[in-house]
Structure formats: structure tokens, C-alpha cells
Motif scaffolding. Sequence first.
Motif, PDB file in Angstrom:
ATOM      1  N   ALA A 140       4.611   7.269   1.570  1.00 46.54           N
ATOM      2  CA  ALA A 140       5.306   8.268   0.731  1.00 46.54           C
ATOM      3  C   ALA A 140       5.889   9.390   1.602  1.00 46.54           C
ATOM      4  O   ALA A 140       7.031   9.838   1.393  1.00 46.54           O
ATOM      5  CB  ALA A 140       4.327   8.840  -0.283  1.00 46.54           C
ATOM      6  N   GLN A 141       5.128   9.824   2.599  1.00 44.14           N
ATOM      7  CA  GLN A 141       5.615  10.940   3.420  1.00 44.14           C
ATOM      8  C   GLN A 141       6.749  10.501   4.343  1.00 44.14           C
ATOM      9  O   GLN A 141       7.656  11.277   4.641  1.00 44.14           O
ATOM     10  CB  GLN A 141       4.442  11.572   4.172  1.00 44.14           C
ATOM     11  CG  GLN A 141       3.484  12.186   3.160  1.00 44.14           C
ATOM     12  CD  GLN A 141       2.317  12.948   3.747  1.00 44.14           C
ATOM     13  OE1 GLN A 141       2.154  13.028   4.955  1.00 44.14           O
ATOM     14  NE2 GLN A 141       1.500  13.511   2.878  1.00 44.14           N
ATOM     15  N   GLN A 156       1.069  -3.270  -3.095  1.00 41.94           N
ATOM     16  CA  GLN A 156       1.454  -2.103  -3.911  1.00 41.94           C
ATOM     17  C   GLN A 156       2.686  -2.353  -4.770  1.00 41.94           C
ATOM     18  O   GLN A 156       3.515  -3.142  -4.456  1.00 41.94           O
ATOM     19  CB  GLN A 156       1.700  -0.898  -3.023  1.00 41.94           C
ATOM     20  CG  GLN A 156       0.371  -0.419  -2.493  1.00 41.94           C
ATOM     21  CD  GLN A 156       0.502   0.807  -1.636  1.00 41.94           C
ATOM     22  OE1 GLN A 156       1.549   1.393  -1.542  1.00 41.94           O
ATOM     23  NE2 GLN A 156      -0.582   1.213  -1.024  1.00 41.94           N
ATOM     24  N   ASN A 159      -1.571  18.381  -0.100  1.00 39.51           N
ATOM     25  CA  ASN A 159      -1.198  17.823  -1.407  1.00 39.51           C
ATOM     26  C   ASN A 159      -2.268  17.939  -2.480  1.00 39.51           C
ATOM     27  O   ASN A 159      -2.032  17.535  -3.605  1.00 39.51           O
ATOM     28  CB  ASN A 159      -0.781  16.368  -1.251  1.00 39.51           C
ATOM     29  CG  ASN A 159      -1.972  15.465  -1.311  1.00 39.51           C
ATOM     30  OD1 ASN A 159      -3.041  15.855  -0.861  1.00 39.51           O
ATOM     31  ND2 ASN A 159      -1.795  14.290  -1.859  1.00 39.51           N
ATOM     32  N   SER A 187      -0.926   4.449   2.110  1.00 40.59           N
ATOM     33  CA  SER A 187       0.006   4.813   1.024  1.00 40.59           C
ATOM     34  C   SER A 187       0.472   6.252   1.190  1.00 40.59           C
ATOM     35  O   SER A 187       1.627   6.572   0.886  1.00 40.59           O
ATOM     36  CB  SER A 187      -0.582   4.588  -0.372  1.00 40.59           C
ATOM     37  OG  SER A 187      -1.933   4.356  -0.332  1.00 40.59           O
ATOM     38  N   LEU A 215       9.029   8.314   3.539  1.00 39.57           N
ATOM     39  CA  LEU A 215      10.241   8.273   2.709  1.00 39.57           C
ATOM     40  C   LEU A 215      10.841   9.673   2.598  1.00 39.57           C
ATOM     41  O   LEU A 215      12.047   9.868   2.745  1.00 39.57           O
ATOM     42  CB  LEU A 215       9.918   7.719   1.320  1.00 39.57           C
ATOM     43  CG  LEU A 215       9.518   6.223   1.289  1.00 39.57           C
ATOM     44  CD1 LEU A 215       9.033   5.811  -0.091  1.00 39.57           C
ATOM     45  CD2 LEU A 215      10.681   5.348   1.730  1.00 39.57           C
ATOM     46  N   ALA A 216       9.970  10.672   2.374  1.00 37.42           N
ATOM     47  CA  ALA A 216      10.459  12.049   2.236  1.00 37.42           C
ATOM     48  C   ALA A 216      11.019  12.567   3.561  1.00 37.42           C
ATOM     49  O   ALA A 216      12.088  13.195   3.591  1.00 37.42           O
ATOM     50  CB  ALA A 216       9.333  12.950   1.748  1.00 37.42           C
TER      51      ALA A 216
END
Length: 367
Positions: free
Chosen positions: A145-146, A367, A76, A141, A148-149
Amino acid sequence: MEYLELLLKGLIVLFPFAFHWMLITYKWSFRKIEKELIKVLVTGAAGQIGYAILPMIARGVMLGPNQPVTLHLFDNIKQVDEALNGIKMELIDAAFPLLKGVIATTDIVEACKDVNIAVMLGGLLRKEGMERMDMMSKNMSIYMAQALALGKHATADCKVLVFAKPSNTNALILKEFAPSIPEKNIRCLTRLDYNRALNQIAKRLKVHASDVKNIIIWGNHSSTHHPDVNHATFTTKNGERLVREHVASDHWLKTEFINTVQHRGLAINKARKASSALSAASVACDHICDWVFRTPKGMWVSMGVCSDGSYGIKLGLIYSFPIKCENGKWSIVQGLKIDEFSRAKMEATAKELIEEASFAKSCLNEQ
Ligand SMILES: NC(=O)c1ccc[n+]([C@@H]2O[C@H](COP(=O)([O-])OP(=O)(O)OC[C@H]3O[C@@H](n4cnc5c(N)ncnc54)[C@H](O)[C@@H]3O)[C@@H](O)[C@H]2O)c1
Ligand SMILES: O=C(O)C[C@H](O)C(=O)O
């Protein structure tokens, strides 16, 4: 003469059916050898383990010599964009017969699209002077995020192996934030600790590591994990023997052995000025290969999986247990006797994981 005429007529009538049947069998035989493509995601692919593991996957070390694969490379950080493309070019140049495609991307959605296996290497390494908790909160964090994807875009039965540290807790976060992926499919890697333990015992007994089996790594992939040899055996010309009896030194097993295995990663880091990559990549292939195919008869390995409460370990924690696999399914080996020494160590490493989990929860709440 009449018979001949009858036979000829019969053949003419039957020929189209026979021909059709031959065509179908021919097509089927092709289907049997042409396995369905498997898409493998590697996050943190521009890092050092990525560089070691990608050619192994493309060569069939992870999924077998007949399994075609497509590789999804994800990293990323902006400046790695070019590096990722460089790795893609190398993979193409190597012309691996099993490699049917390479996607190199910094877009997590594209990376996760329809993947069947996800090898999660991506994350921040703890740099000198960085607090462990700091490193943990940043990685949490990333994993949220990963997750969710992955939950949204990977296949429903995607198999996930988490590497990046803190690997058990990152896997726990993944489990929480990707509820569409069955929790049985979310793992973390403790195979490196397992293989390290096999090697230390093999060295002591003057045999090869492949002659030793059934050590257990309990708990966290950190310096609190507990390598337990109470059920381990090794092969001799006269059959299987118990490791504990032949080592014949409880003191060595309780001190030097455990300490060496627990701190092997640190020793490699000191020697290489970088963390283990070659061995980590190799054992990740062992882990997935056993998971997809099977563990050999009479043998177990160690994997970090979601606790079902076995051996009194808190339900839901990602904890390393003795595991047997068959045809993509796995189970925790049950009924092993645990002595007082191991019990205390198992609880200590579980306590660390419980603390990590509650720290993760507090970070995520902020968050
Ligand atoms: N569980 C184990 O047995 C084991 C063994 C060895 C290493 N590790 C861990 O595996 C991880 C990878 O090790 P490495 O040596 O390849 O590290 P590395 O630093 O060489 O590579 C990590 C890669 O992750 C990328 N990255 C950073 N943030 C990211 C994000 N948000 N999304 C995607 N990618 C991101 C970086 O750009 C880098 O390319 C580390 O956390 C390491 O501690 C675990
Ligand atoms: O990445 C590290 O810190 C070391 C790694 O976890 C290892 O066990 O070799």
C-alpha cells in the motif's frame, strides 16, 4: 577638462548597466547559499526510531548543516494520531534553524506528497509468540500500500530507505509496486550490521572503529547476513594493515566475530527490552549522508541494493553489497576475491532472501 567631462558622461551612461549587474550578482550569491528545500518522509514516526531520528534530520545530521528540510511524519494507527501531533509540537519547540515545516498525518497520500527522501520505519514488530511468517505477511501488505502511494505522489527521483523488518523483502515489494521510482533509489539498511562489525574488529585490535574500514556485509538484514573481513584494513602509525593478518585467528573470525555481529540486535533487545533505536537512527543518517554526498576515498560501506547479478547474486534481489557513492550515485564495488567460506555464507543468506521473496509473492497472490 575635456577628459573629465567625457569620463563623467561615460559614468552616467554606464551607471544603470553597472547597477543592474550588481543586483544580479547579489541575487545569485543569495541563491548559492539558499539550498532548495528537501522534503523527508518518515513512516512509523511515532515509534522509537522515529523519535530518535527526527531531531537528527532536523539538525542536519543526515543532509548536512546547510540543508533546509520539511519533515513529513506518518503513522497509521489511530491512537498514535495524538502522539504524532505531540512529536510535531516538540519539533517546533526545538526551533531547529534548518526545519522549515512539519506535516504530521495519518493520511499516506498527504504524507508522500512531493517527498524527496523516504525513511520507512513503519511496520509491525514481531511480538512474542508471533510467527515470523505472520509478521512478514502483515508487513508485506503494509509495504504494498505504501509503495503505491509513494510511486504516485513522491518526486520521481525519491530516495527510499527501508528499515522495517523484513527490510530487504519489504524493499523488494516497494520496488515491485512503485515502478515509477528508479530501482536504484530503493534500498534497505545494513549499515547497522556494518558499523557493528567495525566495532567488534576495533575492540579486538584495540583501535577505534573509525580506524577500521572496508568490511562487507553480504545479504539479508537478518541473522544470516555475512560480515566478511577479507578485504578490511585498519590504520596504524605505520600505514594501513590487513585486519585478517593482525587478528591472527581464523577461528575467532569464523565463529565468535560472526556470531556476535549477527546476533547484536538480539543482545540489545534483551538488554533494553526494546530494539536498537539510537544506533539505528544514527546509522540511517550515515547511510543517507554517504548516498547523497560521497563515501570517503578508498572506502566502501554496505547497503542493501537491487542486485545486478554481481558476485553471482540473483538479479533483482535486494541484497547487501560493498557500495561506493559519489554525488547521489552509487555502484557495487567490483572484482573482490571471494574465498570458499564467504561464498558459502553469501549463498546461504541469498537462499533465505529467495525464500522470503517467494513467500511474499504467495502472500500477495492471495490478496
Ligand atoms: N534494518 C535495521 O537495521 C533495523 C534496525 C532497528 C530496527 N529495525 C526495524 O525498524 C522498524 C521500526 O522500529 P521501531 O523500534 O521504531 O519500532 P516501533 O514499534 O517503536 O515503531 C514502529 C511504528 O510503526 C507504526 N506502524 C505500524 N504499522 C504501520 C503502518 N501500516 N504504516 C505506518 N506506520 C505503521 C507503529 O504505529 C509504530 O509507531 C522495526 O521493523 C524494526 O524491526 C530495523
Ligand atoms: O528490530 C530488530 O529486531 C532488531 C534490529 O533489526 C537490529 O538489528 O538491531
